[in-house]
Design a protein around this motif. Sequence first.
Motif: not given
Length: 289
Positions: A147-153, A189-195, A204-208, A237-243
């Motif tokens: 999908p269009q977009g990007r991941a960030r912490i 505090s530890y960067g535990g959620v990616t948007l 648009l979505a989140m994965a912790g 976002v799940t793939a990004e957190v997994s990576r």
Amino acid sequence: MRPDDWYLTEDLDEFLARAGDFLRSRPALHTVPLTVADALRRRGLHLYGPQAPLFGLLEADDGTVRATLVHTPPFHVHVTALTPQEADTLAARYTELDRPLPGVSGPQETAEAFAAAWQRHTGTAVAVDKRQRLYRLHELTAPEPRPQGRARIAGPADRELLVRWFKEFQEITGGVGQDAGNWADARVSYGGVTLWEAADGTPLAMAGATPETAGQVRIAPVYTPADLRGRGYAGAVTAEVSRAAREAGVAEILLFTDLDNPTSNGLYQRIGYRPVADFTVWGFGGAER
């Protein structure tokens, strides 16, 4: 086997000293007690509520630990794998305690055996609340089409959004207990959620992800607002957190799915997750009539 063969304590340090090797011996299957104990150690014993957590262990004849429990009210007690006899003796032991017990979660057969034993010992009605499948990441495959977009912490400026989304996630999953504000603060505090965000910065979505402990990390929660679902954001976002976890050297990257949700089960398998074991959550109601 007698009910008092179970050793129970409210001392987290003692529990980890005695049961830590057992829990670390199978980090995937023991992901829940490992991550819960780590959260309590990091953030305090009353993280989930005012009542003190309870920890338990069952030792074999040679003194080695063969099973554990972790109970953080108001959540269900979580147990590792037990034989039907062990489940029965634990249920009997719990009837002696002055502790409300809303239910049990654990490996499928163990949770079923404990629920049946609880029903026998107390006359309480029991019912399945949720059937879950534990997955482990094998070869990560980026979702297509991306999908269009990007991941960030997520950072401190995202706190209000994280609180709102976590509350919405709890509502749709039936979650209870953890304060959304405390959860957001801890994860930031530890960067535990990616948007996953649009090009203009709209989330648009989140994965912790939980902190690494015993070489494992569990992906949770994964959430997309209702009006944005079906567009691939959760998978991306799940793939990004997994990576990121894989590149950080995490050995076991795990997640749970609801078996009643074929969409999420199919999604995670497409990006490289494979089944490990099934777990069940049972709820305990009032007395049967």
